[in-house]
Design an enzyme around this catalytic site. Sequence first.
Site, PDB file in Angstrom:
ATOM      1  N   TYR A  74      25.848   3.449  -3.007  1.00 45.87           N
ATOM      2  CA  TYR A  74      24.537   4.095  -3.147  1.00 45.87           C
ATOM      3  C   TYR A  74      24.802   5.529  -3.605  1.00 45.87           C
ATOM      4  O   TYR A  74      25.346   6.338  -2.878  1.00 45.87           O
ATOM      5  CB  TYR A  74      23.764   4.104  -1.824  1.00 45.87           C
ATOM      6  CG  TYR A  74      23.418   2.734  -1.265  1.00 45.87           C
ATOM      7  CD1 TYR A  74      23.372   1.609  -2.082  1.00 45.87           C
ATOM      8  CD2 TYR A  74      23.118   2.577   0.076  1.00 45.87           C
ATOM      9  CE1 TYR A  74      23.048   0.369  -1.571  1.00 45.87           C
ATOM     10  CE2 TYR A  74      22.782   1.329   0.596  1.00 45.87           C
ATOM     11  CZ  TYR A  74      22.760   0.229  -0.229  1.00 45.87           C
ATOM     12  OH  TYR A  74      22.443  -0.999   0.276  1.00 45.87           O
ATOM     13  N   LEU A 227      10.499  -4.515   3.566  1.00 49.39           N
ATOM     14  CA  LEU A 227       9.158  -4.110   3.105  1.00 49.39           C
ATOM     15  C   LEU A 227       8.952  -4.495   1.643  1.00 49.39           C
ATOM     16  O   LEU A 227       8.046  -4.007   0.988  1.00 49.39           O
ATOM     17  CB  LEU A 227       8.986  -2.588   3.280  1.00 49.39           C
ATOM     18  CG  LEU A 227       9.112  -2.087   4.719  1.00 49.39           C
ATOM     19  CD1 LEU A 227       9.081  -0.563   4.775  1.00 49.39           C
ATOM     20  CD2 LEU A 227       7.994  -2.670   5.582  1.00 49.39           C
ATOM     21  N   GLY A 229      11.311  -4.030  -0.711  1.00 51.88           N
ATOM     22  CA  GLY A 229      12.283  -3.320  -1.538  1.00 51.88           C
ATOM     23  C   GLY A 229      11.648  -2.645  -2.737  1.00 51.88           C
ATOM     24  O   GLY A 229      10.678  -1.892  -2.595  1.00 51.88           O
ATOM     25  N   PHE A 230      12.170  -2.942  -3.935  1.00 42.92           N
ATOM     26  CA  PHE A 230      11.683  -2.282  -5.153  1.00 42.92           C
ATOM     27  C   PHE A 230      10.276  -2.758  -5.539  1.00 42.92           C
ATOM     28  O   PHE A 230       9.614  -2.137  -6.356  1.00 42.92           O
ATOM     29  CB  PHE A 230      12.658  -2.507  -6.313  1.00 42.92           C
ATOM     30  CG  PHE A 230      14.019  -1.907  -6.063  1.00 42.92           C
ATOM     31  CD1 PHE A 230      14.180  -0.525  -6.013  1.00 42.92           C
ATOM     32  CD2 PHE A 230      15.133  -2.711  -5.863  1.00 42.92           C
ATOM     33  CE1 PHE A 230      15.422   0.045  -5.764  1.00 42.92           C
ATOM     34  CE2 PHE A 230      16.388  -2.151  -5.613  1.00 42.92           C
ATOM     35  CZ  PHE A 230      16.531  -0.767  -5.556  1.00 42.92           C
TER      36      PHE A 230
HETATM   37  N1  NAP Z   1      22.800  -6.082   1.421  1.00 48.62           N
HETATM   38  C1  NAP Z   1      22.184  -5.780   0.321  1.00 48.62           C
HETATM   39  O1  NAP Z   1      22.480  -6.299  -0.738  1.00 48.62           O
HETATM   40  C2  NAP Z   1      21.068  -4.774   0.346  1.00 48.62           C
HETATM   41  C3  NAP Z   1      20.175  -4.721  -0.746  1.00 48.62           C
HETATM   42  C4  NAP Z   1      19.140  -3.816  -0.684  1.00 48.62           C
HETATM   43  C5  NAP Z   1      18.991  -2.989   0.406  1.00 48.62           C
HETATM   44  N2  NAP Z   1      19.875  -3.048   1.439  1.00 48.62           N
HETATM   45  C6  NAP Z   1      19.710  -2.203   2.648  1.00 48.62           C
HETATM   46  O2  NAP Z   1      18.464  -2.526   3.192  1.00 48.62           O
HETATM   47  C7  NAP Z   1      17.704  -1.327   3.400  1.00 48.62           C
HETATM   48  C8  NAP Z   1      16.233  -1.624   3.270  1.00 48.62           C
HETATM   49  O3  NAP Z   1      15.936  -2.039   1.961  1.00 48.62           O
HETATM   50  P1  NAP Z   1      15.198  -1.100   0.907  1.00 48.62           P
HETATM   51  O4  NAP Z   1      15.218   0.314   1.358  1.00 48.62           O
HETATM   52  O5  NAP Z   1      15.751  -1.395  -0.420  1.00 48.62           O
HETATM   53  O6  NAP Z   1      13.747  -1.707   0.877  1.00 48.62           O
HETATM   54  P2  NAP Z   1      12.535  -1.748   1.945  1.00 48.62           P
HETATM   55  O7  NAP Z   1      12.955  -1.172   3.242  1.00 48.62           O
HETATM   56  O8  NAP Z   1      11.985  -3.100   1.897  1.00 48.62           O
HETATM   57  O9  NAP Z   1      11.464  -0.814   1.232  1.00 48.62           O
HETATM   58  C9  NAP Z   1      11.727   0.483   0.844  1.00 48.62           C
HETATM   59  C10 NAP Z   1      10.558   0.932  -0.012  1.00 48.62           C
HETATM   60  O10 NAP Z   1       9.378   0.940   0.790  1.00 48.62           O
HETATM   61  C11 NAP Z   1       8.817   2.257   0.809  1.00 48.62           C
HETATM   62  N3  NAP Z   1       8.372   2.516   2.175  1.00 48.62           N
HETATM   63  C12 NAP Z   1       9.121   2.584   3.287  1.00 48.62           C
HETATM   64  N4  NAP Z   1       8.353   2.785   4.369  1.00 48.62           N
HETATM   65  C13 NAP Z   1       7.077   2.832   3.933  1.00 48.62           C
HETATM   66  C14 NAP Z   1       5.830   3.025   4.558  1.00 48.62           C
HETATM   67  N5  NAP Z   1       5.745   3.206   5.883  1.00 48.62           N
HETATM   68  N6  NAP Z   1       4.709   3.004   3.786  1.00 48.62           N
HETATM   69  C15 NAP Z   1       4.790   2.816   2.462  1.00 48.62           C
HETATM   70  N7  NAP Z   1       5.949   2.642   1.804  1.00 48.62           N
HETATM   71  C16 NAP Z   1       7.085   2.648   2.534  1.00 48.62           C
HETATM   72  C17 NAP Z   1       9.920   3.185   0.380  1.00 48.62           C
HETATM   73  O11 NAP Z   1       9.399   4.291  -0.311  1.00 48.62           O
HETATM   74  P3  NAP Z   1       9.430   5.787   0.322  1.00 48.62           P
HETATM   75  O12 NAP Z   1      10.818   6.287   0.141  1.00 48.62           O
HETATM   76  O13 NAP Z   1       8.423   6.512  -0.478  1.00 48.62           O
HETATM   77  O14 NAP Z   1       9.037   5.655   1.762  1.00 48.62           O
HETATM   78  C18 NAP Z   1      10.730   2.309  -0.562  1.00 48.62           C
HETATM   79  O15 NAP Z   1      10.172   2.329  -1.855  1.00 48.62           O
HETATM   80  C19 NAP Z   1      18.253  -0.375   2.346  1.00 48.62           C
HETATM   81  O16 NAP Z   1      17.932   0.960   2.644  1.00 48.62           O
HETATM   82  C20 NAP Z   1      19.720  -0.714   2.368  1.00 48.62           C
HETATM   83  O17 NAP Z   1      20.352  -0.008   3.427  1.00 48.62           O
HETATM   84  C21 NAP Z   1      20.892  -3.945   1.427  1.00 48.62           C
END
Ligand code: NAP
Length: 307
Positions: A74, A227, A229-230
Amino acid sequence: MSMPKTNTAYDKASLGGSFTFPGTSVTVNRMGYGAMQLAGPGVWGPPRDPDAAVAVLRDAVSAGVNHIDTSDFYGPHVTNQIIRRALHPYPEELVIVTKVGARRRQDKSWIHDVSRQNLIDSVQDNLRNLELDALDVVNLRAWGNNGQAPGEELLAEPLTVLVELKRKGLIRHIGLSNVTPKQLAEAQTITEIVCVQNLYNVAYRDDDAFIDNLTEEGIAYVPFFPLGGFNPLQSAALDAVAASSGATPMQVALAWLLQRSPNMLLIPGTSSVQHLRENLQAAALTLPADTLAKLNTIATKSEQRVH
Ligand SMILES: NC(=O)c1ccc[n+]([C@@H]2O[C@H](COP(=O)([O-])OP(=O)(O)OC[C@H]3O[C@@H](n4cnc5c(N)ncnc54)[C@H](OP(=O)(O)O)[C@@H]3O)[C@@H](O)[C@H]2O)c1
């Protein structure tokens, strides 16, 4: 069903309760934090406001979060460097989980790489950038189909490298990411697996049967993209439940996950303190059975999805 009215809706004891990784003494609160959103756009380079990223991490830890998910790819390196800046020397109870199995090219693309050299380099990069002597948990990231859905590639060779690094004391525990039950079973013939990190949320539930098996085995299931993700979750059912409960749709999505199974550990990602606090408060939301039933209609089977 309603959100507590006070702004102390979460405390150190209420982040979804705790979970101990199997065969270990490592215990975390079930509501954690995923650090991927702390890098710049496209998970590349520094964020626009590094101080804000530091503030998110400090706020999370002071609210009782003791499970942070990261990777040195990252940024690359940037997210781990921000974690170090914000939190080092780390609180004793903080568990940082990282992942290896990919690297980034200058064009910002993600390259799957489970070669021996890349795994060793990645572990060393994590140790250096996080300023740690040993990594609590390292997930081997399998690539499968296009990097997002699991396939059935063999994991024995890369896992053997991680086991070697564990024997050297550089890794304490091993997990898997983007894998199938068959790959987990193969991995368990090689080493103990403490967690599985796959794509799962209220709208994407290909792993339902897998989760039930992992619950029985006591292995943590850590959904990525909790949530959306993208592509943030959008659903009329989610909106309706949120409106009737005084919560936000994202809080409902997280509360649903916490209630899905006791081995579910959450790592929602955010770059905003406001969203972080909102997400942590979801642990105080209890959804009754009829609401869960409504939410259970959101997901479609993968064979019905248009890819
Ligand atoms: N193992 C793997 O291959 C893999 C792949 C992807 C991710 N991950 C891990 O999983 C974690 C979680 O996934 P993720 O961060 O990609 O996706 P996520 O948690 O599903 O969603 C993150 C997105 O939601 C928004 N968000 C978060 N809280 C919110 C709220 N209360 N209200 C409105 N929007 C909100 C964020 O924007 P804002 O920043 O504006 O809040 C961001 O755009 C990552 O941080 C990473 O550590 C692992």
